[in-house]
Design a protein around this motif. Structure first.
Motif, short mmCIF file in Angstrom:
data_model
loop_
_atom_site.label_atom_id
_atom_site.label_comp_id
_atom_site.label_asym_id
_atom_site.label_seq_id
_atom_site.Cartn_x
_atom_site.Cartn_y
_atom_site.Cartn_z
N LEU A 181 -45.69 -9.84 75.33
CA LEU A 181 -45.74 -10.96 76.29
C LEU A 181 -46.47 -12.16 75.71
O LEU A 181 -46.03 -13.31 75.86
CB LEU A 181 -46.41 -10.50 77.58
CG LEU A 181 -45.65 -9.49 78.44
CD1 LEU A 181 -46.52 -9.02 79.60
CD2 LEU A 181 -44.35 -10.10 78.97
N ALA A 182 -47.61 -11.92 75.06
CA ALA A 182 -48.38 -13.02 74.47
C ALA A 182 -47.58 -13.71 73.37
O ALA A 182 -47.59 -14.95 73.26
CB ALA A 182 -49.70 -12.49 73.92
N ALA A 183 -46.87 -12.92 72.56
CA ALA A 183 -46.04 -13.51 71.52
C ALA A 183 -44.93 -14.37 72.12
O ALA A 183 -44.62 -15.46 71.61
CB ALA A 183 -45.44 -12.41 70.64
N GLY A 184 -44.34 -13.89 73.22
CA GLY A 184 -43.29 -14.66 73.88
C GLY A 184 -43.81 -15.97 74.44
O GLY A 184 -43.14 -17.01 74.38
N LEU A 185 -45.02 -15.95 75.01
CA LEU A 185 -45.63 -17.18 75.50
C LEU A 185 -45.80 -18.19 74.37
O LEU A 185 -45.53 -19.39 74.53
CB LEU A 185 -46.99 -16.89 76.14
CG LEU A 185 -47.03 -16.48 77.60
CD1 LEU A 185 -48.46 -16.12 78.00
CD2 LEU A 185 -46.50 -17.60 78.49
N ALA A 186 -46.27 -17.72 73.22
CA ALA A 186 -46.46 -18.61 72.09
C ALA A 186 -45.13 -19.18 71.61
O ALA A 186 -45.02 -20.38 71.32
CB ALA A 186 -47.16 -17.87 70.95
N ARG A 187 -44.10 -18.35 71.56
CA ARG A 187 -42.78 -18.83 71.12
C ARG A 187 -42.21 -19.84 72.09
O ARG A 187 -41.43 -20.71 71.70
CB ARG A 187 -41.81 -17.65 70.96
CG ARG A 187 -42.07 -16.78 69.74
CD ARG A 187 -40.88 -15.87 69.45
NE ARG A 187 -40.59 -15.01 70.58
CZ ARG A 187 -41.11 -13.80 70.77
NH1 ARG A 187 -42.01 -13.33 69.90
NH2 ARG A 187 -40.78 -13.06 71.80
#
Length: 322
Positions: free
Chosen positions: A24-30
């Protein structure tokens, strides 16, 4: 994909970087957010494109909105007590993607409100793969003001979102209902497949027929083909977490004086599985139910006895009944 709006320029805090939290955190950054992350396990869990914080207090100072992805309500409560007590706290809104139950979500919302922090109850469903593909279902509940504050960040988590109510705890109720259904379907499908295998039917053939018939479910169409038939057992969700979720469902259903007969049976199966093989992938429920216990498929030519180790065979039942 960068998101428009005033919140895309403010850092978003993220606490809890397990399998789901990291995705989820990676998706937010992307999606274009600046993401400040923390996990008690250390900076090795920080996804690419995020910035590591040295503690919860740093997240509280840097982020207006903080997302949680934590294992249970006690951990959430502990983290949030530290968050609201942090000097120089900027955080005004918490989005809780953890599965913690209706009562815990309501209590956290009340506690945070006393400190001027809004709370959006926002559990997710769809697994790590869904988080990476932005197909995760984000269900959320909260006041109009809290949801308006949270929605730009929720949009960074997934393309599939649904506000399900105005009161924290309502999204938890729906998530628990979903996980109860998922747990029941996977356990029941495991038993049905073990039955068919004991009769000498190939697992792939069984799945082909079941998925074209009325017995089809996500268990037969996704979990079995992708994780059990292949022997991968790598969904990213543990049996201990599923046992916790089904236990919460049973507790909440009983508290609301609703029907819970099937909930009790499903909870007992998952509790036994988690006690016997703690923290393994939840798709390993099949070898547990089938009686092989090691992730191997029931071998060709099996007489079926090994598939039901915790009960008598049908023949024994017929010869000893009455």
């Amino acid at each position: 994909m960068a998101l428009d709006g005033p919140f895309d320029r403010k850092p978003v805090g993220f606490i809890g970087l397990g399998h789901m939290g990291s995705a989820l955190a990676a998706g937010l950054a992307r999606s274009g957010h600046t993401v400040v992350v923390y996990d008690v396990a250390g900076p090795g869990r920080a996804p690419v494109g995020t910035r590591w914080a040295e503690g919860i207090a740093e997240v509280a100072r840097d982020a207006d909105v903080v997302v949680l992805s934590l294992p249970d309500g006690e951990v959430c409560a502990s983290v949030l007590r530290e968050l609201v007590a942090s000097d120089g706290r900027r955080s005004e809104c918490v989005i809780d993607t953890s599965t913690i139950g209706v009562t815990a979500a309501r209590n956290l919302a009340d506690d945070l409100s006393a400190h001027g922090v809004s709370y959006v109850d926002s559990p997710v469903s769809g697994g790590v793969a869904g988080a990476r593909a932005r197909t995760l279902m984000v269900m959320y509940a909260g006041t109009d003001e809290a949801c308006a504050h949270a929605e730009p960040v929720l949009a960074g988590l997934s393309d599939r979102r649904r506000r399900v109510g105005a009161s924290p705890g309502q999204a938890q109720a729906l998530k628990l209902a979903n996980n109860f259904l998922s747990a029941t379907a996977l356990a029941a499908t495991s038993e049905a497949i073990a039955f068919g295998r004991a009769a000498g039917i190939d697992m792939a053939v069984m799945l082909e027929v079941l998925n074209a018939s009325s017995g089809r479910s996500a268990a037969s169409s996704e979990k079995f083909p992708e994780h059990i038939l292949t022997g991968r057992y790598a969904s990213g969700f543990t049996n201990s977490l599923m046992a916790k979720d089904v236990g919460l469902y049973l507790w909440e259903a009983t508290d609301l004086e609703g029907p819970a007969a099937l909930g009790a049976v499903t909870a007992a199966v998952w509790e036994a599985f988690a006690a016997g093989e703690p923290d393994v992938d939840f798709t390993r429920i099949y070898p547990f139910v089938a009686g092989t216990g090691d992730g191997r498929e029931v071998p060709d030519g099996a007489d079926g006895t090994d598939c039901v180790p915790r009960s008598r065979t049908a023949r024994e039942s017929r010869t000893t009944s009455g």
